[in-house]
Design a protein around this motif. Structure first.
Motif, mmCIF file in Angstrom:
data_model
loop_
_atom_site.group_PDB
_atom_site.id
_atom_site.type_symbol
_atom_site.label_atom_id
_atom_site.label_comp_id
_atom_site.label_asym_id
_atom_site.label_seq_id
_atom_site.Cartn_x
_atom_site.Cartn_y
_atom_site.Cartn_z
ATOM 1 N N LEU A 84 0.815 -1.211 0.000
ATOM 2 C CA LEU A 84 0.000 0.000 0.000
ATOM 3 C C LEU A 84 0.855 1.270 0.000
ATOM 4 C CD1 LEU A 84 -2.837 -0.994 2.502
ATOM 5 C CD2 LEU A 84 -2.970 -0.878 0.006
ATOM 6 N N GLY A 85 2.138 1.133 -0.254
ATOM 7 C CA GLY A 85 3.032 2.288 -0.276
ATOM 8 C C GLY A 85 2.560 3.345 -1.266
ATOM 9 N N GLY A 86 2.385 4.578 -0.784
ATOM 10 C CA GLY A 86 1.978 5.668 -1.651
ATOM 11 C C GLY A 86 0.494 5.743 -1.946
ATOM 12 N N VAL A 87 -0.280 4.794 -1.424
ATOM 13 C CA VAL A 87 -1.733 4.787 -1.662
ATOM 14 C C VAL A 87 -2.394 5.795 -0.727
ATOM 15 C CG1 VAL A 87 -3.841 3.395 -1.576
ATOM 16 C CG2 VAL A 87 -1.708 2.395 -2.437
ATOM 17 N N ALA A 88 -3.244 6.636 -1.267
ATOM 18 C CA ALA A 88 -3.901 7.698 -0.487
ATOM 19 C C ALA A 88 -4.817 7.111 0.589
ATOM 20 C CB ALA A 88 -4.723 8.587 -1.419
ATOM 21 N N PRO A 89 -4.992 7.844 1.705
ATOM 22 C CA PRO A 89 -5.872 7.378 2.785
ATOM 23 C C PRO A 89 -7.279 7.017 2.314
ATOM 24 C CG PRO A 89 -4.610 9.263 3.521
ATOM 25 C CD PRO A 89 -4.318 9.106 2.058
ATOM 26 N N THR A 90 -7.791 7.749 1.337
ATOM 27 C CA THR A 90 -9.144 7.490 0.846
ATOM 28 C C THR A 90 -9.261 6.173 0.082
ATOM 29 O OG1 THR A 90 -8.614 8.798 -1.118
ATOM 30 C CG2 THR A 90 -9.763 9.926 0.686
ATOM 31 N N GLN A 91 -8.107 5.567 -0.238
ATOM 32 C CA GLN A 91 -8.118 4.298 -0.978
ATOM 33 C C GLN A 91 -7.630 3.126 -0.120
ATOM 34 O OE1 GLN A 91 -5.815 5.995 -4.505
ATOM 35 N NE2 GLN A 91 -7.346 4.746 -5.548
ATOM 36 N N ARG A 92 -7.577 3.320 1.195
ATOM 37 C CA ARG A 92 -7.036 2.285 2.074
ATOM 38 C C ARG A 92 -8.135 1.582 2.883
ATOM 39 N NH1 ARG A 92 -1.225 3.545 2.437
ATOM 40 N NH2 ARG A 92 -1.012 2.247 4.292
ATOM 41 N N GLN A 93 -9.356 1.591 2.357
ATOM 42 C CA GLN A 93 -10.452 0.926 3.065
ATOM 43 C C GLN A 93 -10.224 -0.581 3.110
ATOM 44 O OE1 GLN A 93 -10.980 2.991 0.468
ATOM 45 N NE2 GLN A 93 -12.266 4.676 1.162
ATOM 46 N N ALA A 94 -10.683 -1.166 4.206
ATOM 47 C CA ALA A 94 -10.512 -2.604 4.392
ATOM 48 C C ALA A 94 -11.602 -3.124 5.324
ATOM 49 C CB ALA A 94 -9.134 -2.894 4.995
ATOM 50 N N GLN A 95 -11.716 -4.416 5.381
ATOM 51 C CA GLN A 95 -12.614 -5.013 6.365
ATOM 52 C C GLN A 95 -12.010 -6.302 6.890
ATOM 53 O OE1 GLN A 95 -16.451 -6.047 4.697
ATOM 54 N NE2 GLN A 95 -15.577 -6.829 2.805
ATOM 55 N N PHE A 96 -12.201 -6.513 8.171
ATOM 56 C CA PHE A 96 -11.904 -7.794 8.787
ATOM 57 C C PHE A 96 -13.156 -8.649 8.667
ATOM 58 C CE2 PHE A 96 -8.301 -6.256 11.620
ATOM 59 C CZ PHE A 96 -7.393 -7.184 11.157
ATOM 60 N N VAL A 97 -12.981 -9.905 8.289
ATOM 61 C CA VAL A 97 -14.111 -10.826 8.140
ATOM 62 C C VAL A 97 -13.832 -12.091 8.939
ATOM 63 C CG1 VAL A 97 -15.485 -12.190 6.512
ATOM 64 C CG2 VAL A 97 -14.581 -9.967 5.820
ATOM 65 N N THR A 98 -14.835 -12.554 9.664
ATOM 66 C CA THR A 98 -14.773 -13.845 10.345
ATOM 67 C C THR A 98 -15.970 -14.681 9.923
ATOM 68 O OG1 THR A 98 -13.603 -13.094 12.334
ATOM 69 C CG2 THR A 98 -14.970 -15.039 12.577
ATOM 70 N N THR A 99 -15.713 -15.923 9.535
ATOM 71 C CA THR A 99 -16.796 -16.876 9.305
ATOM 72 C C THR A 99 -16.614 -18.030 10.278
ATOM 73 O OG1 THR A 99 -16.919 -16.313 6.961
ATOM 74 C CG2 THR A 99 -17.952 -18.369 7.643
ATOM 75 N N MET A 100 -17.670 -18.341 11.015
ATOM 76 C CA MET A 100 -17.650 -19.446 11.982
ATOM 77 C C MET A 100 -18.524 -20.585 11.474
ATOM 78 S SD MET A 100 -17.843 -17.627 15.706
ATOM 79 C CE MET A 100 -16.383 -16.756 16.320
ATOM 80 N N VAL A 101 -18.023 -21.798 11.654
ATOM 81 C CA VAL A 101 -18.788 -22.999 11.336
ATOM 82 C C VAL A 101 -18.818 -23.866 12.584
ATOM 83 C CG1 VAL A 101 -18.910 -25.096 9.926
ATOM 84 C CG2 VAL A 101 -18.201 -22.941 8.875
ATOM 85 N N TYR A 102 -20.007 -24.329 12.926
ATOM 86 C CA TYR A 102 -20.216 -25.203 14.091
ATOM 87 C C TYR A 102 -20.879 -26.477 13.599
ATOM 88 C CZ TYR A 102 -22.669 -26.950 18.273
ATOM 89 O OH TYR A 102 -23.175 -27.741 19.294
ATOM 90 N N PHE A 103 -20.463 -27.603 14.179
ATOM 91 C CA PHE A 103 -21.123 -28.869 13.837
ATOM 92 C C PHE A 103 -21.290 -29.700 15.094
ATOM 93 C CE2 PHE A 103 -21.267 -33.295 12.275
ATOM 94 C CZ PHE A 103 -22.365 -33.184 11.439
ATOM 95 N N ASP A 104 -22.507 -30.215 15.284
ATOM 96 C CA ASP A 104 -22.819 -31.120 16.396
ATOM 97 C C ASP A 104 -23.001 -32.511 15.805
ATOM 98 O OD1 ASP A 104 -24.163 -32.729 18.307
ATOM 99 O OD2 ASP A 104 -24.935 -30.944 19.306
ATOM 100 N N PRO A 105 -22.041 -33.425 16.059
ATOM 101 C CA PRO A 105 -22.126 -34.743 15.428
ATOM 102 C C PRO A 105 -23.283 -35.602 15.936
ATOM 103 C CG PRO A 105 -20.290 -34.657 16.969
ATOM 104 C CD PRO A 105 -20.822 -33.266 16.858
ATOM 105 N N GLN A 106 -23.745 -35.334 17.171
ATOM 106 C CA GLN A 106 -24.882 -36.098 17.688
ATOM 107 C C GLN A 106 -26.180 -35.693 16.982
ATOM 108 O OE1 GLN A 106 -22.376 -35.020 20.080
ATOM 109 N NE2 GLN A 106 -21.694 -37.118 19.726
ATOM 110 N N MET A 107 -26.370 -34.371 16.831
ATOM 111 C CA MET A 107 -27.590 -33.871 16.193
ATOM 112 C C MET A 107 -27.482 -33.799 14.674
ATOM 113 S SD MET A 107 -28.630 -30.734 18.751
ATOM 114 C CE MET A 107 -30.237 -30.495 17.967
#
Length: 199
Positions: free
Chosen positions: A105-128
């Motif tokens: 991102l060297g030299g990239v203007a502040p207005t072009q430095r947008q980002a997002q953190f993403v988390t995806t969770m997966v749960y599994f119950d083997p009994q159910m």
């Protein structure tokens, strides 16, 4: 108290999720505690990788299991580093990963430095034989220099405008109120509580 396997050996992640789940009367056990094996994260999406971790842990322990995959998606870099966030410049080498991101991102203007953190969770119950999938996002901007000494990963570079600070300038308790992982967990818990009502 219900037992849940958290399919990770990342102690930062374990500590974060233990704090968030303790109010739910859920006892979290990690792969490190159980002596479990890691699985290669070969998926092309966060959901793919989280599901691979869950499937591996369920095969080993036959217990209800939760896994997440998280990453940083930078708009200017077309969503990179994405699923490779922890391995962007070296396997779980935070300093190297941050240095590479700043170089990209060297030299990239502040207005072009947008980002997002993403988390995806997966749960599994083997009994159910039930799977739950939840996602959380946190929108921010990449700083030109790291700020703050708390957190891990890209936290020192991730600026949240409404708080006027980076994630690394927050305490764990403060971060847990607004983080992508916290938001994914809240969505997971909404589904998890509904599932428990059906038992």
């Amino acid at each position: 108290m219900q037992e849940l396997v958290l399919a990770t050996k990342n102690l930062n992640k374990v500590h974060e999720l233990q704090q968030l789940l303790e109010a739910e009367n859920v006892h979290v056990r990690s792969l490190a505690e159980l002596g479990g094996e890691d699985v290669a994260e070969t998926g092309t999406t966060f959901e793919d990788n989280a599901r691979l971790k869950v499937q591996s842990a369920v095969a080993q322990f036959h217990l209800p299991t939760l896994a997440d995959d998280s990453g940083l998606m930078v708009d200017y870099l077309h969503g990179q580093p994405g699923v490779r966030s922890a391995r962007y410049a070296g396997d779980h080498n935070d300093a190297a990963n941050n240095a590479r991101l700043l170089t990209e991102l060297g030299g990239v203007a502040p207005t072009q430095r947008q980002a997002q953190f993403v988390t995806t969770m997966v749960y599994f119950d083997p009994q159910m034989q039930v799977e739950l999938v939840a996602e959380g996002k946190l929108v921010g901007q990449i700083m030109t220099v790291p700020q703050g000494n708390d957190g891990f990963g890209y936290d020192p570079l991730f600026y949240v405008s409404e708080l006027d600070c980076t994630l690394a300038q927050l305490s764990l308790a403060e971060k847990n109120k607004i983080s992508h992982r916290a938001r994914a967990l809240q969505e997971f818990l909404r589904q998890y509580r509904r599932l428990n009502l059906q038992k």
